[in-house]
Design a protein around this motif. Structure first.
Motif, mmCIF file in Angstrom:
data_model
loop_
_atom_site.group_PDB
_atom_site.id
_atom_site.type_symbol
_atom_site.label_atom_id
_atom_site.label_comp_id
_atom_site.label_asym_id
_atom_site.label_seq_id
_atom_site.Cartn_x
_atom_site.Cartn_y
_atom_site.Cartn_z
ATOM 1 N N TYR A 90 12.022 -7.546 13.238
ATOM 2 C CA TYR A 90 11.059 -5.679 12.813
ATOM 3 C C TYR A 90 10.987 -4.918 14.554
ATOM 4 C CZ TYR A 90 10.887 -8.141 8.572
ATOM 5 O OH TYR A 90 10.970 -9.147 6.797
ATOM 6 N N ARG A 91 11.810 -3.688 14.472
ATOM 7 C CA ARG A 91 11.926 -3.572 15.256
ATOM 8 C C ARG A 91 10.983 -1.920 15.216
ATOM 9 N NH1 ARG A 91 13.370 0.728 17.657
ATOM 10 N NH2 ARG A 91 14.293 2.399 15.971
ATOM 11 N N ASP A 95 7.228 6.029 16.660
ATOM 12 C CA ASP A 95 6.132 6.418 15.865
ATOM 13 C C ASP A 95 5.538 5.270 15.718
ATOM 14 O OD1 ASP A 95 7.239 8.858 15.883
ATOM 15 O OD2 ASP A 95 7.734 8.796 13.786
ATOM 16 N N GLY A 96 6.006 3.645 16.119
ATOM 17 C CA GLY A 96 4.982 2.473 16.392
ATOM 18 C C GLY A 96 4.988 2.176 14.786
ATOM 19 N N ASN A 97 6.143 2.323 14.263
ATOM 20 C CA ASN A 97 5.860 1.760 13.128
ATOM 21 C C ASN A 97 6.890 0.561 12.994
ATOM 22 O OD1 ASN A 97 3.964 2.601 12.014
ATOM 23 N ND2 ASN A 97 5.267 5.037 11.879
ATOM 24 N N ILE A 98 6.856 -0.557 11.844
ATOM 25 C CA ILE A 98 8.134 -1.469 11.354
ATOM 26 C C ILE A 98 7.790 -1.162 9.399
ATOM 27 C CG2 ILE A 98 8.042 -3.335 13.324
ATOM 28 C CD1 ILE A 98 6.078 -4.953 10.738
ATOM 29 N N ILE A 99 9.382 -1.388 8.707
ATOM 30 C CA ILE A 99 9.469 -1.584 7.773
ATOM 31 C C ILE A 99 9.482 -2.525 7.115
ATOM 32 C CG2 ILE A 99 10.950 -0.219 5.925
ATOM 33 C CD1 ILE A 99 9.189 1.738 7.360
ATOM 34 N N PHE A 100 8.308 -2.680 6.311
ATOM 35 C CA PHE A 100 8.148 -4.692 6.010
ATOM 36 C C PHE A 100 8.113 -4.234 4.701
ATOM 37 C CE2 PHE A 100 6.063 -7.923 5.255
ATOM 38 C CZ PHE A 100 6.411 -8.973 6.505
ATOM 39 N N GLY A 104 6.270 -1.549 2.420
ATOM 40 C CA GLY A 104 6.867 -0.502 3.115
ATOM 41 C C GLY A 104 6.425 -0.126 5.020
ATOM 42 N N LYS A 105 6.270 0.903 4.912
ATOM 43 C CA LYS A 105 6.159 1.461 6.589
ATOM 44 C C LYS A 105 4.045 0.744 7.295
ATOM 45 C CE LYS A 105 7.294 5.339 8.091
ATOM 46 N NZ LYS A 105 7.132 6.747 7.930
ATOM 47 N N ILE A 106 4.570 -0.338 8.382
ATOM 48 C CA ILE A 106 2.978 -0.414 9.093
ATOM 49 C C ILE A 106 2.786 0.028 10.154
ATOM 50 C CG2 ILE A 106 1.550 -3.137 9.016
ATOM 51 C CD1 ILE A 106 2.882 -3.921 6.988
ATOM 52 N N LYS A 107 1.968 1.033 10.763
ATOM 53 C CA LYS A 107 1.736 0.504 11.742
ATOM 54 C C LYS A 107 1.128 -0.549 12.902
ATOM 55 C CE LYS A 107 1.025 3.967 14.916
ATOM 56 N NZ LYS A 107 1.831 5.247 15.847
ATOM 57 N N ILE A 116 -2.230 -7.591 14.056
ATOM 58 C CA ILE A 116 -1.474 -7.351 13.057
ATOM 59 C C ILE A 116 -1.508 -8.253 12.100
ATOM 60 C CG2 ILE A 116 1.048 -6.897 12.723
ATOM 61 C CD1 ILE A 116 1.414 -5.944 15.437
ATOM 62 N N SER A 117 -1.417 -9.850 12.128
ATOM 63 C CA SER A 117 -0.694 -11.130 11.702
ATOM 64 C C SER A 117 -2.321 -10.829 10.566
ATOM 65 C CB SER A 117 -1.622 -12.086 12.125
ATOM 66 O OG SER A 117 -1.494 -13.348 10.792
ATOM 67 N N ASP A 118 -3.603 -10.368 11.109
ATOM 68 C CA ASP A 118 -4.164 -10.348 9.542
ATOM 69 C C ASP A 118 -4.109 -8.557 8.878
ATOM 70 O OD1 ASP A 118 -5.525 -12.802 11.006
ATOM 71 O OD2 ASP A 118 -7.312 -11.133 12.559
ATOM 72 N N MET A 119 -3.800 -8.374 9.480
ATOM 73 C CA MET A 119 -3.495 -6.464 8.700
ATOM 74 C C MET A 119 -2.680 -6.854 7.590
ATOM 75 S SD MET A 119 -2.809 -3.077 10.775
ATOM 76 C CE MET A 119 -1.134 -3.317 10.529
ATOM 77 N N ILE A 120 -1.592 -7.596 7.746
ATOM 78 C CA ILE A 120 -0.600 -7.803 7.088
ATOM 79 C C ILE A 120 -0.525 -8.691 5.739
ATOM 80 C CG2 ILE A 120 1.963 -8.516 6.554
ATOM 81 C CD1 ILE A 120 2.731 -8.021 9.171
ATOM 82 N N ALA A 121 -1.969 -9.639 6.610
ATOM 83 C CA ALA A 121 -2.358 -10.873 5.304
ATOM 84 C C ALA A 121 -3.066 -9.771 4.289
ATOM 85 C CB ALA A 121 -3.080 -12.242 6.117
ATOM 86 N N GLY A 122 -3.943 -9.161 5.074
ATOM 87 C CA GLY A 122 -4.974 -8.413 3.649
ATOM 88 C C GLY A 122 -4.073 -7.875 3.299
ATOM 89 N N MET A 123 -2.974 -6.956 3.484
ATOM 90 C CA MET A 123 -2.153 -5.788 2.531
ATOM 91 C C MET A 123 -1.837 -6.433 1.756
ATOM 92 S SD MET A 123 -0.397 -3.340 4.991
ATOM 93 C CE MET A 123 0.071 -2.374 4.133
ATOM 94 N N ILE A 124 -1.190 -8.107 1.988
ATOM 95 C CA ILE A 124 -0.754 -9.073 0.404
ATOM 96 C C ILE A 124 -1.423 -9.326 -0.308
ATOM 97 C CG2 ILE A 124 0.460 -11.389 0.393
ATOM 98 C CD1 ILE A 124 1.545 -10.123 3.289
ATOM 99 N N THR A 125 -2.610 -9.560 0.230
ATOM 100 C CA THR A 125 -4.008 -10.483 -0.907
ATOM 101 C C THR A 125 -3.944 -9.054 -1.686
ATOM 102 O OG1 THR A 125 -4.445 -11.640 0.395
ATOM 103 C CG2 THR A 125 -5.991 -10.819 -0.789
ATOM 104 N N GLU A 126 -4.896 -7.801 -1.315
ATOM 105 C CA GLU A 126 -5.042 -6.653 -1.391
ATOM 106 C C GLU A 126 -4.372 -6.499 -2.795
ATOM 107 O OE1 GLU A 126 -6.363 -3.567 1.540
ATOM 108 O OE2 GLU A 126 -8.201 -5.601 2.170
ATOM 109 N N GLY A 127 -3.530 -5.819 -2.164
ATOM 110 C CA GLY A 127 -1.627 -5.936 -3.243
ATOM 111 C C GLY A 127 -2.288 -6.829 -4.732
ATOM 112 N N GLY A 128 -2.433 -8.304 -4.595
ATOM 113 C CA GLY A 128 -2.406 -9.014 -5.905
ATOM 114 C C GLY A 128 -1.257 -9.332 -5.962
#
Length: 260
Positions: A90-91, A95-100, A104-107, A116-128
């Motif tokens: 992921y480049r 603007d400092g974002n990736i498209i995951f 979607g877009k993550i700063k 970043i690892s903790d943030m993505i894991a949290g987003m996946i968990t919070e999204g159910g």
């Protein structure tokens, strides 16, 4: 015979053998602390390899594909909107974002890999999507640049961890013009350039904030003196020949005066 000996002596005095002594204050058996607190920060144009795993591997599949975007339907199904094949990883855009996938877009710029690892894991968990996801991230284009009194160039690193001493070794060591006490590292910190100087003659280098290089660091090896142009070199050779001729004349005159 006398003149030949004098000439050899002068030539020997002009030689500049490479005599480097790194870490010359270290003592056998003594332990030296190392600065391990340095973490690598993500910047624009970095390329990241991101893998998501969990106890049920099929749930992580949508997060590990880069062939297109995925959407979660109301009934829990996963649909894919195919796009053109993209480069691996992921480049990070300007603007400092990736498209995951799905998220979607993550700063990510300005953060280290663990954040970043903790943030993505949290987003996946919070999204159910996954209850206990594991997210691992690595750099795909970690590199540094060396300039100055060394073999200049950009060098890539496998992973995201390399010391300044390893970086110098990868560049084929330093030239005999290098100042060991003026090894500079130029680093981008919060969008601004900062410079740090290192002395690799001492064990203090281990505690330097730039002992471990970061992505896109520039290592500048300050030379002891400027590189002479071809014109300067010929002038130096000419001066040496004139000096040598003058010395020979003086020696011959001295011998003649002594009646030899």
């Amino acid at each position: 015979m006398c003149m030949t000996a004098v000439a050899l002596l002068l030539l020997a005095s002009c030689a500049s053998p490479k005599k480097f002594v790194y870490l010359n204050d270290m003592e056998p058996g003594k332990q030296y602390p190392v600065n391990t607190e340095t973490v690598t920060i993500v910047h624009e144009n970095d390329r990241l390899d991101i893998k998501v795993s969990c106890k049920n591997p099929e749930l992580a599949v949508p997060f590990n594909s880069q062939v297109g975007a995925y959407r979660l339907s109301a009934d829990g199904g996963v649909t894919e909107a195919r796009t053109e094949t993209v480069e691996s990883g992921y480049r990070v855009d300007a603007d400092g974002n990736i498209i995951f996938p799905i998220l979607g877009k993550i700063k990510v710029s300005g953060k280290n890999l663990k954040q970043i690892s903790d943030m993505i894991a949290g987003m996946i968990t919070e999204g159910g999507y996954i209850r206990d996801p594991q997210v691992s991230i690595e750099f795909l284009n970690f590199k540094y640049t060396i300039l100055g009194a060394a073999r200049a160039g950009s060098y890539r690193v496998d992973g995201d961890r390399i010391t300044i001493l390893e970086a110098i070794a990868n560049a084929g060591d330093l030239s005999n013009r290098a100042r060991l006490d003026r090894i500079a590292v130029i680093r981008t910190v919060e969008g601004k350039q900062e410079i740090y100087y290192n002395d690799i003659r001492t064990a203090d280098i281990f505690m330097s904030p730039t002992y471990y290089l970061q992505q896109n660091d520039i290592v500048y090896v300050e030379p002891k003196y400027r590189t002479k142009s071809a014109e300067d070199k010929w002038w130096q050779i000419g001066s040496f020949v004139v000096s040598l001729s003058s010395l020979f004349s003086s020696v011959i005159w001295a011998l003649s005066s002594a009646g030899v």
